[in-house]
Design a protein around this motif. Structure first.
Motif, PDB file in Angstrom:
ATOM      1  N   GLY A   1      38.079  24.686  10.685  1.00  0.00           N
ATOM      2  CA  GLY A   1      38.374  25.065  11.861  1.00  0.00           C
ATOM      3  C   GLY A   1      39.993  25.170  11.707  1.00  0.00           C
ATOM      4  N   GLY A   2      40.348  25.735  12.805  1.00  0.00           N
ATOM      5  CA  GLY A   2      41.623  25.426  12.534  1.00  0.00           C
ATOM      6  C   GLY A   2      42.490  25.765  14.138  1.00  0.00           C
ATOM      7  N   HIS A   3      42.980  26.734  14.235  1.00  0.00           N
ATOM      8  CA  HIS A   3      44.388  26.326  16.091  1.00  0.00           C
ATOM      9  C   HIS A   3      43.692  27.601  16.342  1.00  0.00           C
ATOM     10  N   VAL A   4      43.571  27.190  17.253  1.00  0.00           N
ATOM     11  CA  VAL A   4      43.645  28.315  18.806  1.00  0.00           C
ATOM     12  C   VAL A   4      45.014  29.023  19.069  1.00  0.00           C
ATOM     13  N   GLU A   5      44.654  30.338  18.756  1.00  0.00           N
ATOM     14  CA  GLU A   5      46.231  31.388  19.419  1.00  0.00           C
ATOM     15  C   GLU A   5      46.384  31.614  20.267  1.00  0.00           C
ATOM     16  N   LYS A   6      47.717  31.712  20.687  1.00  0.00           N
ATOM     17  CA  LYS A   6      47.990  32.383  22.208  1.00  0.00           C
ATOM     18  C   LYS A   6      46.938  33.686  22.192  1.00  0.00           C
ATOM     19  N   ASN A   7      46.561  33.872  23.411  1.00  0.00           N
ATOM     20  CA  ASN A   7      46.072  34.874  23.656  1.00  0.00           C
ATOM     21  C   ASN A   7      44.696  34.702  23.274  1.00  0.00           C
ATOM     22  N   GLU A   8      43.873  34.177  23.246  1.00  0.00           N
ATOM     23  CA  GLU A   8      42.815  33.930  21.868  1.00  0.00           C
ATOM     24  C   GLU A   8      42.131  33.044  23.456  1.00  0.00           C
ATOM     25  N   SER A   9      40.418  33.246  22.824  1.00  0.00           N
ATOM     26  CA  SER A   9      39.794  32.759  23.836  1.00  0.00           C
ATOM     27  C   SER A   9      39.083  31.586  22.609  1.00  0.00           C
ATOM     28  N   MET A  10      38.657  30.464  23.270  1.00  0.00           N
ATOM     29  CA  MET A  10      38.521  30.020  22.113  1.00  0.00           C
ATOM     30  C   MET A  10      37.226  29.514  21.151  1.00  0.00           C
ATOM     31  N   GLN A  11      35.702  30.412  21.527  1.00  0.00           N
ATOM     32  CA  GLN A  11      35.679  31.118  21.118  1.00  0.00           C
ATOM     33  C   GLN A  11      35.228  31.937  19.775  1.00  0.00           C
ATOM     34  N   ALA A  12      36.570  32.663  20.435  1.00  0.00           N
ATOM     35  CA  ALA A  12      37.095  33.769  19.812  1.00  0.00           C
ATOM     36  C   ALA A  12      37.809  32.810  18.281  1.00  0.00           C
ATOM     37  N   ALA A  13      38.326  32.065  18.625  1.00  0.00           N
ATOM     38  CA  ALA A  13      39.415  31.468  17.506  1.00  0.00           C
ATOM     39  C   ALA A  13      38.245  30.609  16.533  1.00  0.00           C
ATOM     40  N   MET A  14      36.787  30.162  17.531  1.00  0.00           N
ATOM     41  CA  MET A  14      35.946  29.153  15.876  1.00  0.00           C
ATOM     42  C   MET A  14      35.615  30.638  15.294  1.00  0.00           C
ATOM     43  N   ILE A  15      35.347  31.901  15.851  1.00  0.00           N
ATOM     44  CA  ILE A  15      34.935  33.072  14.851  1.00  0.00           C
ATOM     45  C   ILE A  15      35.373  33.059  14.288  1.00  0.00           C
ATOM     46  N   ARG A  16      36.580  33.888  13.937  1.00  0.00           N
ATOM     47  CA  ARG A  16      37.831  33.860  13.721  1.00  0.00           C
ATOM     48  C   ARG A  16      38.500  32.544  12.610  1.00  0.00           C
ATOM     49  N   GLU A  17      38.383  30.900  12.719  1.00  0.00           N
ATOM     50  CA  GLU A  17      38.559  30.530  12.266  1.00  0.00           C
ATOM     51  C   GLU A  17      37.317  30.179  10.517  1.00  0.00           C
ATOM     52  N   MET A  18      36.453  30.380  11.267  1.00  0.00           N
ATOM     53  CA  MET A  18      34.997  30.417   9.935  1.00  0.00           C
ATOM     54  C   MET A  18      35.042  31.887   8.991  1.00  0.00           C
ATOM     55  N   ARG A  19      35.691  33.369   9.744  1.00  0.00           N
ATOM     56  CA  ARG A  19      35.557  33.572   9.004  1.00  0.00           C
ATOM     57  C   ARG A  19      37.175  33.847   7.932  1.00  0.00           C
ATOM     58  N   GLU A  20      37.770  33.361   8.575  1.00  0.00           N
ATOM     59  CA  GLU A  20      39.028  32.987   7.406  1.00  0.00           C
ATOM     60  C   GLU A  20      38.638  31.947   6.518  1.00  0.00           C
ATOM     61  N   GLU A  21      38.190  30.876   6.711  1.00  0.00           N
ATOM     62  CA  GLU A  21      38.229  29.688   5.945  1.00  0.00           C
ATOM     63  C   GLU A  21      36.558  29.976   4.868  1.00  0.00           C
ATOM     64  N   THR A  22      36.344  30.281   5.520  1.00  0.00           N
ATOM     65  CA  THR A  22      34.234  30.152   4.528  1.00  0.00           C
ATOM     66  C   THR A  22      34.547  31.840   4.053  1.00  0.00           C
ATOM     67  N   GLY A  23      34.268  32.868   4.601  1.00  0.00           N
ATOM     68  CA  GLY A  23      33.709  33.948   4.581  1.00  0.00           C
ATOM     69  C   GLY A  23      32.944  34.673   5.102  1.00  0.00           C
ATOM     70  N   LEU A  24      31.961  33.664   6.489  1.00  0.00           N
ATOM     71  CA  LEU A  24      30.793  34.207   7.296  1.00  0.00           C
ATOM     72  C   LEU A  24      31.250  34.141   8.371  1.00  0.00           C
ATOM     73  N   ILE A  25      30.055  35.298   9.130  1.00  0.00           N
ATOM     74  CA  ILE A  25      30.894  35.244   9.977  1.00  0.00           C
ATOM     75  C   ILE A  25      29.305  35.203  11.058  1.00  0.00           C
ATOM     76  N   ILE A  26      29.779  33.963  11.980  1.00  0.00           N
ATOM     77  CA  ILE A  26      29.095  32.927  12.982  1.00  0.00           C
ATOM     78  C   ILE A  26      28.453  33.582  14.375  1.00  0.00           C
TER      79      ILE A  26
END
Length: 151
Positions: A39-64
């Motif tokens: 997991g991680g931080h929600v960036e400015k102008n980013e939805s909560m769910q989009a932030a979750m998808i981005r953080e998972m991709r960045e930290e795990t390589g997986l696209i949820i």
């Protein structure tokens, strides 16, 4: 007097595969090391769910896909910093696991969590992920007296 509260928005996701294993991260950050969920931080102008998808991709390589909000963790540090962590669950994903600088990621059986060094307060957070009748974890300061709130 303002009722506004300055908080940092973050997220965390429990990803489960078709064998019932959960994806964990062995965080190497000195301020919060141990097994936790990515997991991680929600960036400015980013939805909560989009932030979750981005953080998972960045930290795990997986696209949820279709992460579902399952709870919240609200805490204030001893230095009065406020955090709101949105807790998500997901079962749909594609890609290959790829660990990041945050730490190694790997699949484990949930019952094996006790065989690992868990990040501080991770066990309490896991309870919200694992039990449908729990929705919130709240704490203040650096205590470990978490209060789990029922729906």
């Amino acid at each position: 007097m303002s009722r506004a509260r300055l908080i940092t928005l973050t997220n965390m996701c429990m990803l489960t595969n078709s064998q019932g294993k959960i994806l964990v991260e062995n965080r190497q950050k000195s301020t919060w090391p141990g097994i936790t969920f990515p997991g991680g931080h929600v960036e400015k102008n980013e939805s909560m769910q989009a932030a979750m998808i981005r953080e998972m991709r960045e930290e795990t390589g997986l696209i949820i896909q279709n992460p579902q909000l399952c709870g919240l963790m609200d805490f204030t540090t001893a230095t009065d910093e406020g955090y709101l962590i949105l807790l998500y669950k997901a079962q749909q994903f594609h890609g290959q696991i790829n660990s990041s600088a945050e730490g190694a990621v790997f699949w484990i059986n949930p019952q094996d969590l006790f065989h690992y060094h868990l990040a501080d307060d991770f066990w309490e957070m896991y309870q919200v992920f694992a039990h449908k009748d729990l929705s919130e974890l709240y704490g203040t300061g650096q205590d470990t007296n978490w209060k789990t709130t029922l729906l």
